[in-house]
Scaffold this active site. Structure first.
Site, mmCIF file in Angstrom:
data_model
loop_
_atom_site.group_PDB
_atom_site.id
_atom_site.type_symbol
_atom_site.label_atom_id
_atom_site.label_comp_id
_atom_site.label_asym_id
_atom_site.label_seq_id
_atom_site.Cartn_x
_atom_site.Cartn_y
_atom_site.Cartn_z
ATOM 1 N N GLY A 36 8.457 1.508 7.713
ATOM 2 C CA GLY A 36 8.521 0.411 6.807
ATOM 3 C C GLY A 36 7.363 0.495 5.633
ATOM 4 N N LYS A 56 2.080 -3.250 8.783
ATOM 5 C CA LYS A 56 2.839 -2.521 8.857
ATOM 6 C C LYS A 56 4.166 -3.154 9.208
ATOM 7 C CE LYS A 56 2.379 1.958 9.938
ATOM 8 N NZ LYS A 56 2.392 3.254 10.976
ATOM 9 N N ASP A 68 3.157 14.886 13.735
ATOM 10 C CA ASP A 68 3.381 14.532 12.540
ATOM 11 C C ASP A 68 2.176 14.392 11.326
ATOM 12 O OD1 ASP A 68 5.059 14.154 10.071
ATOM 13 O OD2 ASP A 68 5.302 11.820 10.255
ATOM 14 N N LEU A 92 0.748 -1.367 0.108
ATOM 15 C CA LEU A 92 0.063 0.102 -0.070
ATOM 16 C C LEU A 92 0.964 1.276 0.149
ATOM 17 C CD1 LEU A 92 -2.705 -1.381 2.702
ATOM 18 C CD2 LEU A 92 -3.018 -0.953 0.080
#
Length: 834
Positions: free
Chosen positions: A530, A546, A642, A524
């Site tokens: 990662g 993930k 973030d 994706l």
């Protein structure tokens, strides 16, 4: 007598006034001329000064500390000031009768009191010229008839490198534009140190002392200078290298930041990056070089490597030995090392005796490299085919790098910088290393057997424990999920501890099967942690995995952080963590799968029109509700740090979910803000106080939210606006149009309509309130939600956002809230999005 006394008193009063005026001129800094230009009719005299249109820079006369000599210079409009350019650095004035003027031939000139020209721009131009000081700190000389720039101070730097400035080198002609240090800290004359670009091979930045290299940056790979550890952090950002038509290669820094910053070559040969910290009213050094003994050029001599944490700091490369062991023992390393064993270098000989390579990691590669565009797997064979090739390295932005001469200026970093470096060694060393490894393996087996014999009962107990654990993991492989009270496996971070067994565990085989062995067709995307893969469990549930490989040197801290944070959070606007995997040296997080991917996929693709205004407004409100939960309503107070479109995921109903908590921080119950020495995040979304000083709070998330709102309203990325002189980000563009009452140009054409116009304008207004420069001016997220729901009807006028350029006051409408002083440049940002 009375009349005479009165006349005398008046004369005395006038004399006092004159004395006060002179004192103010000479000691108080002089008068501002109310303009940013020098013309044939407007002469700048000692005691006067001109300021750039946005009050960023000042041009005037000054004396260095402890001296009386007068120089014409440019300095930042802050206190204490920092001089960035000097005209007459080799010809100081001895009194205060000097002036800056446009001479009869159209040149910009500095004249002494007797009218003699002591410095001139010395360029060919017409007689009709004007000198203007720009907000970039660039003093330009323009031909008034054509508008062309015929001379500029940025092309004649002194000791400071400013955003939008260039240092350059033409490898064909040898012409170089570089920084030059002051002679001493009180004398701005030409010093012994120069810093600039060398582009004969791969471009690098050097500091030279009287022409001899003193420090080297390592090669430019298209993104960073690979030998500058600071460029892997947020402290150095926005640099680029380009080539002009005549072959001149130049190194510059993009002008897309607001805080005051500069790179400065000191009189003792240190290159410093510093940013202005308004909270301290002083300059904050964010990077310097050389900073350690190993930073100095060729510290350990040829064929040696320097590592500041080793004792001694110098050691020979594999296959080499000290040239003079006596000198080496006394710490005299400049003689370096020599080869101990001859290379085989026989392409047609016995392949079992072929030369090999010894790998060193985190290395600033040596000087004098050549390169080719080969792929990584070709580098070793290309080097072996050339008997003069002594070493190689690979960088995706450069290709294969080779060294055919002496290996000098090799430095090892303490992780997170440098490259993998492969030194050619004789087959004997390769074979000896293999034998040594076999001996170690045999010794380990013998020791293991002996230990097993002595401690058999303990080993049996450990084996039983492992079998019990394996049995439990097998149940997870079958799709079962469990919560236990075991503390056998736990993750710790600087913010707390979470037990792995408190989370549902997935077996590696389960996740491998769900993702078809992590097939690239199911990938994706890629984040700082990662790759992320789409998967489907045996029961039909879709998941997003993930993955952090154990071989990776990045992401482990983010893994621990995300498990700690998100495992304790539950909200409809936060992505849901389903479990994790800590098996086979792998660490993976398993999330709910959101079919509409991330917000940036649809927002910035003009061919996509699925995000109408109602969906965009729902996304804005949903993000706000998620932030409110993080800041106020959850058990833990979380600062995300973030927030950006790629971290906003969309479910099947286009509802937003905040993701990626790898950089989040937990606040204590009474804590409002915190400081960090490790600033993380993404350029364009970090608040000024966080990017510059490492201070973060709820208001830094509010700033990121405001950038998101402006992007959602405009349908354009924060970094997609540029003009000729410097880059103008989305915030500056929005601010400009707001003050020009031209916001229709800002709104995305895909959502622009009369019906939704008031709501869009309100969101634009709220976005500008969220991105105001100072945290105290920004609303809290709870106030933002009240504004969005119209519980608060009357909105305050926004002040200037952070990270915007300074527009001339003549371009600012009456509704603007202008400030008289602010910075133009940010010194701290992440160079690429995660």
């Amino acid at each position: 007598m009375m009349i005479g006394e009165s006349v005398l008193l008046r004369v005395f009063d006038l004399f006092l006034i004159l004395i006060l005026i002179l004192i103010f001129c000479f000691l108080g800094g002089g008068f501002g001329l109310g303009t940013d230009a020098i013309t044939a009719a407007a002469v700048l005299r000692d005691g006067d000064r001109i300021n750039s249109a946005g009050n960023q820079f000042t041009l005037g006369f000054f004396s260095p500390n402890g001296t009386t000599e007068r120089y014409v210079g440019i300095w930042y409009y802050v206190s204490p000031p920092a001089t960035t350019w000097i005209a007459n650095r080799e010809s100081p004035l001895r009194d205060r009768r000097g002036s800056v003027l446009i001479s009869g031939d159209g040149n910009l000139a500095v004249a002494a009191g007797d009218g003699n020209i002591i410095w001139s721009s010395n360029t060919t131009s017409s007689a009709n010229t004007t000198a203007q000081l720009l907000d970039s700190g660039n003093l330009i000389l323009k031909d008034t008839s054509t508008g062309a720039t015929v001379w500029e101070s940025h092309r004649h730097p002194v000791d400071s490198f400013l955003p939008a400035m260039r240092v350059s080198h033409n490898p064909r002609t040898g012409a170089r534009t570089a920084l030059n240090s002051w002679r001493t800290f009180q004398n701005p004359g030409h010093g012994n140190f120069t810093s600039g670009l060398d582009a004969i091979r791969i471009p690098q930045i050097y500091i030279w002392e009287n022409g001899i290299p003193r420090w080297r940056s390592g090669p430019w790979n298209g993104r960073i200078l690979t030998g500058v550890a600071g460029m892997y952090s947020v402290y150095i950002d926005g640099f680029s290298v380009a080539t002009e038509e005549d072959g001149t290669v130049y190194f510059t820094r993009n002008f897309r930041q607001q805080f005051i910053s500069r790179n400065h070559l000191t009189a003792d040969g240190i290159l410093i990056e510093a940013g202005w910290d308004p909270s301290k009213n002083d300059w904050n050094v964010t990077w310097s070089g050389p900073a350690s003994d190993c930073d100095y050029y060729n510290k350990c001599g040829p064929f040696a490597v320097c590592f500041v944490k080793s004792r001694p700091i110098c050691s020979c490369l594999r296959g080499y030995e000290p040239r003079n062991r006596g000198d080496w023992a006394r710490g005299v390393w400049d003689g370096g090392c020599v080869r101990r064993d001859s290379l085989q270098c026989d392409q047609d000989g016995d392949k079992n005796q072929e030369d090999g390579f010894a790998k060193l990691s985190f290395i600033k590669v040596p000087d004098f490299m050549s390169w080719s565009s080969g792929v990584e797997t070709e580098c070793a064979s290309l080097c072996l085919k050339n008997c003069s090739c002594l070493a190689y390295a690979y960088d995706p932005g450069i290709g294969c790098m080779f060294w055919n001469t002496t290996l000098i200026d090799v430095q090892k970093f303490d992780g997170n910088a440098g490259s993998d470096f492969f030194v050619r060694v004789a087959y004997f060393n390769v074979d000896k290393e293999k034998k040594s490894n076999r001996i170690v393996v045999i010794a380990s087996i013998v020791a293991s057997l002996a230990g097993a014999a002595v401690f058999l009962s303990i080993a049996w107990w450990v084996l039983c424990r492992r079998r019990k654990r394996r049995k439990r993991l097998t149940s997870f492989d079958k799709g079962e999920k469990s919560l236990t009270n075991s503390s056998e496996f736990a993750l710790r971070s600087d913010m707390g501890k979470v037990k792995i067994d408190e989370l549902p565990l997935f077996g590696f085989e389960t996740l491998a099967g769900a993702t078809e062995n992590f097939d690239t067709r199911n990938k994706l995307g890629m984040g700082g942690f990662g790759p992320v893969y789409k998967g489907q469990l045996a029961n039909g549930d879709q998941i997003a995995v993930k993955r952090l490989s154990a071989a990776s040197g990045q992401g482990y801290e983010e893994f621990m952080n995300e498990v700690l944070v998100i495992s304790k959070l539950q909200h409809r606007n936060l992505v849901r963590l389903l479990g994790c995997c800590v098996e086979r040296e792998e660490k993976m997080l398993v999330y709910e799968y959101l079919p509409n991917r991330s917000l940036d996929v649809f927002l910035f693709d003009k061919s996509q029109d699925v995000l109408d205004w109602s969906r965009r407004l729902n996304i804005i409100e949903g993000i706000g509700r998620g932030l409110l939960y993080l800041h106020r309503d959850s058990r833990l107070r979380i600062i995300h740090r973030d927030l950006k479109p790629s971290n906003i995921l969309l479910d099947e109903d286009w509802n937003p979910k905040i993701s990626d908590f790898g950089m989040a921080r937990i606040f204590g119950g009474n804590q409002d803000q915190a400081n960090t020495g490790k600033v993380v995040g993404t350029y364009g979304y970090m608040a000024p106080e966080y990017a510059m000083g490492g201070r973060f709070s709820e208001k830094s998330d509010v700033f990121s939210f405001g950038v998101l709102v402006l992007e959602i309203v405009s349908g354009r990325k924060n970094t997609s606006f540029y003009n000729d002189e410097y880059s103008l980000g989305l915030l500056g563009f929005a601010w400009k149009l707001w003050n020009e009452d031209n916001t229709a140009e800002f709104i995305d054409d895909r959502i622009s309509s009369a019906a939704s116009g008031p709501e869009i304008m309100r969101c634009l207004h709220i976005g500008l309130l969220c991105v105001q420069e100072f945290p105290i001016s920004r609303p809290t997220i709870s106030t933002v939600l009240s504004m969005l729901s119209s519980e608060i009807m009357d909105l305050m006028a926004p002040e200037r956002p952070g990270f915007t350029d300074r527009w001339s006051r003549t371009n600012v409408g009456s509704s603007s809230s202008t400030q008289t002083q602010s910075g133009n440049n940010v010194t701290l940002t992440v160079m690429e999005g995660r």
